[in-house]
Design an enzyme around this catalytic site. Structure first.
Site, PDB file in Angstrom:
ATOM      1  N   ASP A   1      27.693  -1.896   5.508  1.00  0.00           N
ATOM      2  CA  ASP A   1      28.864  -2.513   4.884  1.00  0.00           C
ATOM      3  C   ASP A   1      29.400  -3.644   5.758  1.00  0.00           C
ATOM      4  OD1 ASP A   1      28.871  -0.944   2.643  1.00  0.00           O
ATOM      5  OD2 ASP A   1      30.517   0.375   3.278  1.00  0.00           O
TER       6      ASP A   1
ATOM      7  N   GLU B   1      22.136  -3.914   1.584  1.00  0.00           N
ATOM      8  CA  GLU B   1      20.769  -3.401   1.772  1.00  0.00           C
ATOM      9  C   GLU B   1      20.069  -4.119   2.923  1.00  0.00           C
ATOM     10  OE1 GLU B   1      19.588  -0.759   0.357  1.00  0.00           O
ATOM     11  OE2 GLU B   1      21.383  -0.515  -0.863  1.00  0.00           O
TER      12      GLU B   1
HETATM   13 ZN   LIG Z   1      23.436   1.809   2.077  1.00  0.00          ZN
END
Ligand SMILES: [Zn+2]
Length: 425
Positions: free
Chosen positions: A373, A288
């Site tokens: 990611d 996030e």
């Molecule tokens: Zn995401």
């Protein structure tokens, strides 16, 4: 017979273009969903080799059944949506509602606000059976629903009240500007709309979200220290770490951030904390944070601002064209303002056309997910992120074998196989 090449009147042109585009979008949606259903069903009996050691056949089949069941309900929803849209527009539903309210209330601001409110109410009632079925039959059958009918009703009443308290004044303000701010009303309305959006974004976590859920400070000291250290490492100051009682409604797990600037409020669903280890929570949080570091949130807000400016400008022009109303099945008022009608027709018609740019939006979104990611892997551990994702995919019964074309069109997040492939490397 005069010139046979004489162009069609603009209203008829609009009717034909609208009907054709609606039909094309429905055909495309049905084709995509049936591809997805077929593809998932074909791969139901075997866990993909890449997940053979980590996902059980039972979990894989549950995900397949859940995906197929939801997609089937989606087909019904699409057919209903198409019929309702035709009913409002070309079949004259909106026109009839408008005339009935004109008879009752006369032509003024009250009638216009009433038209919008009645539209929202009727649409909500039409959607209600499917929403109920989704929550209390499908989610229930797969063990995700934690909501009682009482809570569902309380939510509905609360969100309607909040919607009315916030929405009605905004709607009245925009309608007033449409009538009073001259030909460039749309520029003013856009400015006000943007300001209100930013305000809502700011007050949502502190004033609105607590109406629906409880937010308790994160108590777990070890996790707290770990999360605070991660945020410092990434250059964020945590304004507060909270646990939300997501389990009150659903077993689906999640985490999110809100707030502007460097100070962020972090909210973990209790369902997430109960399922993930501390390292995995860290990795999910880092993902996030990656969205913030890569400025995805700002980019999204800026592109929404730009798109809505375009939308308001288009509405500003369309609202003055008689064919815009008659072409979509509405008789414009002669002695009363048509602003509410224009707003509603615009909101009904635009999604039919904008559906075709959905793959472009989804493509951007999936690119952002890969970037987030990569950030999480750099800041925490690829292994933690991959086990966390697997748990979340499994807990949400997300299929590991979606149809590739369906993914291109709809998926805002890349399929698990693609995300995990980048984490193992
Ligand atoms: Zn995401």
């Amino acid at each position: 017979m005069a010139d046979s090449l004489f162009p069609l009147p603009p209203a008829l042109m609009l009717t034909l273009i609208f009907a054709f585009t609606l039909l094309a979008s429905l055909v495309l949606k049905f084709w995509l969903s049936s591809r997805q259903i077929r593809h998932v069903a074909q791969h139901r009996d075997q866990v993909p080799p890449a997940f053979a050691g980590t996902v059980s056949l039972a979990a894989h089949q549950k995900a397949a059944d859940y995906t197929i069941t939801k997609a089937r309900l989606g087909l019904l929803d699409m057919a209903l949506g198409g019929a309702v849209l035709l009913g409002w527009t070309l079949l004259g539903g909106l026109s009839a509602l408008n005339l009935a309210l004109l008879d009752w209330l006369g032509g003024g601001m009250v009638q216009q606000v009433a038209l919008l409110a009645a539209f929202v109410l009727i649409s909500g009632l039409i959607d209600m059976p499917l929403t109920l079925y989704q929550t209390f039959v499908i989610e229930e059958r797969f063990g995700f629903n934690k909501m009682t009918f009482k809570l569902w009703l309380a939510d509905l009443i609360k969100s309607s009240l909040v919607g009315a308290v916030i929405g009605l004044p905004i709607v009245a303000l925009i309608l007033w500007m449409m009538g009073a701010a001259g030909t460039v009303w749309w520029l003013w309305a856009w400015g006000v709309w943007m300001g209100l959006n930013l305000l809502l974004l700011t007050i949502y976590p502190t004033f609105i979200a607590p109406l629906f859920n409880k937010f308790a400070p994160l108590e777990d000291e070890t996790l707290k220290a770990r999360v605070t250290a991660l945020m410092q490492r990434c250059g964020f100051a945590a304004k507060g770490l909270f646990v939300m009682d997501g389990s009150k409604r659903s077993a689906h797990a999640n985490a999110y951030f809100t707030g502007f600037g460097a100070a962020k409020r972090v909210v973990f669903y209790d369902t997430l904390l109960s399922k993930l280890s501390a390292g995995e929570v860290d990795a999910v949080l880092a993902h996030e944070l990656g969205h913030f570091k890569h400025k995805h949130i700002i980019k999204r807000i800026v592109s929404q601002f730009a798109l809505s400016l375009l939308g308001f400008a288009l509405l500003g022009w369309l609202a003055t064209q008689v064919w815009f109303y008659t072409g979509l099945g509405v008789q414009p008022n002669l002695k009363a303002p048509n602003d509410a009608l224009a707003l509603l027709l615009f909101m009904l018609a635009i999604p039919v056309f904008s559906f075709f740019i959905a793959p472009v939006m989804a493509q951007f979104s999936r690119k952002h997910e890969f970037e987030a990611d990569a950030y999480a892997i750099a800041q925490t551990s690829g292994k933690d992120l991959s086990t966390a994702l697997l748990k979340l995919y499994e807990d949400n019964a997300s299929t590991l074998t979606p149809d590739p074309v369906y993914v291109k069109f709809y998926y805002s997040h890349p399929p698990a196989s693609e995300r995990l492939a980048k984490m193992v490397a």
